[in-house]
Design a protein around this motif. Structure first.
Motif, PDB file in Angstrom:
ATOM      1  N   GLN A  23      56.769  11.578 -46.795  1.00 41.34           N
ATOM      2  CA  GLN A  23      58.004  10.873 -47.100  1.00 41.34           C
ATOM      3  C   GLN A  23      58.089  10.723 -48.604  1.00 41.34           C
ATOM      4  O   GLN A  23      57.152  10.240 -49.256  1.00 41.34           O
ATOM      5  N   GLY A  47      64.846  14.790 -42.622  1.00 42.93           N
ATOM      6  CA  GLY A  47      65.909  13.799 -42.565  1.00 42.93           C
ATOM      7  C   GLY A  47      65.773  12.606 -43.486  1.00 42.93           C
ATOM      8  O   GLY A  47      64.812  12.471 -44.217  1.00 42.93           O
ATOM      9  N   PHE A  48      66.785  11.765 -43.418  1.00 44.28           N
ATOM     10  CA  PHE A  48      66.929  10.531 -44.204  1.00 44.28           C
ATOM     11  C   PHE A  48      67.294  10.799 -45.654  1.00 44.28           C
ATOM     12  O   PHE A  48      66.961  10.030 -46.533  1.00 44.28           O
ATOM     13  N   GLY A  49      67.969  11.904 -45.925  1.00 47.05           N
ATOM     14  CA  GLY A  49      68.445  12.191 -47.279  1.00 47.05           C
ATOM     15  C   GLY A  49      68.230  13.632 -47.674  1.00 47.05           C
ATOM     16  O   GLY A  49      67.512  14.373 -47.016  1.00 47.05           O
ATOM     17  N   PHE A  70      69.503  18.237 -44.364  1.00 45.97           N
ATOM     18  CA  PHE A  70      68.828  17.877 -43.111  1.00 45.97           C
ATOM     19  C   PHE A  70      68.659  19.108 -42.221  1.00 45.97           C
ATOM     20  O   PHE A  70      69.602  19.830 -41.959  1.00 45.97           O
ATOM     21  N   SER A  87      66.862   9.411 -52.310  1.00 46.37           N
ATOM     22  CA  SER A  87      66.625   8.596 -51.130  1.00 46.37           C
ATOM     23  C   SER A  87      65.157   8.738 -50.727  1.00 46.37           C
ATOM     24  O   SER A  87      64.335   9.075 -51.558  1.00 46.37           O
ATOM     25  N   GLN A  88      64.858   8.521 -49.485  1.00 48.35           N
ATOM     26  CA  GLN A  88      63.471   8.605 -49.030  1.00 48.35           C
ATOM     27  C   GLN A  88      63.343   9.558 -47.844  1.00 48.35           C
ATOM     28  O   GLN A  88      62.934   9.161 -46.756  1.00 48.35           O
ATOM     29  N   PRO A  89      63.673  10.835 -48.057  1.00 47.07           N
ATOM     30  CA  PRO A  89      63.591  11.789 -46.950  1.00 47.07           C
ATOM     31  C   PRO A  89      62.154  12.143 -46.602  1.00 47.07           C
ATOM     32  O   PRO A  89      61.229  11.902 -47.367  1.00 47.07           O
TER      33      PRO A  89
END
Length: 97
Positions: A23, A47-49, A70, A87-89
């Motif tokens: 991450q 994911g997540f950014g 993503f 972000s924190q992908p």
């Protein structure tokens, strides 16, 4: 992508010799050093950014040529990869030989 060693995913052949899931931290730089020289590295954005990745240190947020969305994957032949994000992908890195 600002990389020299991009390879076609369909041309990959070999065994998985190392795996890493990481991450990223917002606005930070993550450097991945391959465990096996001359391995092909498969990077996937889980994911997540958005993720920005390059085999050069000049990776930067906002550079569309370095952007991995993503579920997008990139296969590259490199000994070191540089990642950044706002972000924190989560990224997956698989080494294949």
């Amino acid at each position: 992508m600002a990389t020299n060693g991009i390879i076609n995913m369909d041309e990959l052949d070999g065994e998985v010799v190392a795996e890493c899931t990481q991450q990223l931290v917002g606005s930070g730089l993550f450097i991945y050093n391959a465990h096996h020289p001359n391995a092909s590295l498969i990077v996937e954005n889980l994911g997540f950014g958005d993720v920005y990745v390059s085999d050069r240190e000049d990776v930067s947020v906002g550079a569309d040529s370095m952007r991995l969305l993503f579920r997008e994957q990139l296969a590259i032949r490199a000994n070191k990869l540089f990642f950044t994000s706002n972000s924190q992908p989560v990224v997956s890195i698989i080494e294949v030989m």
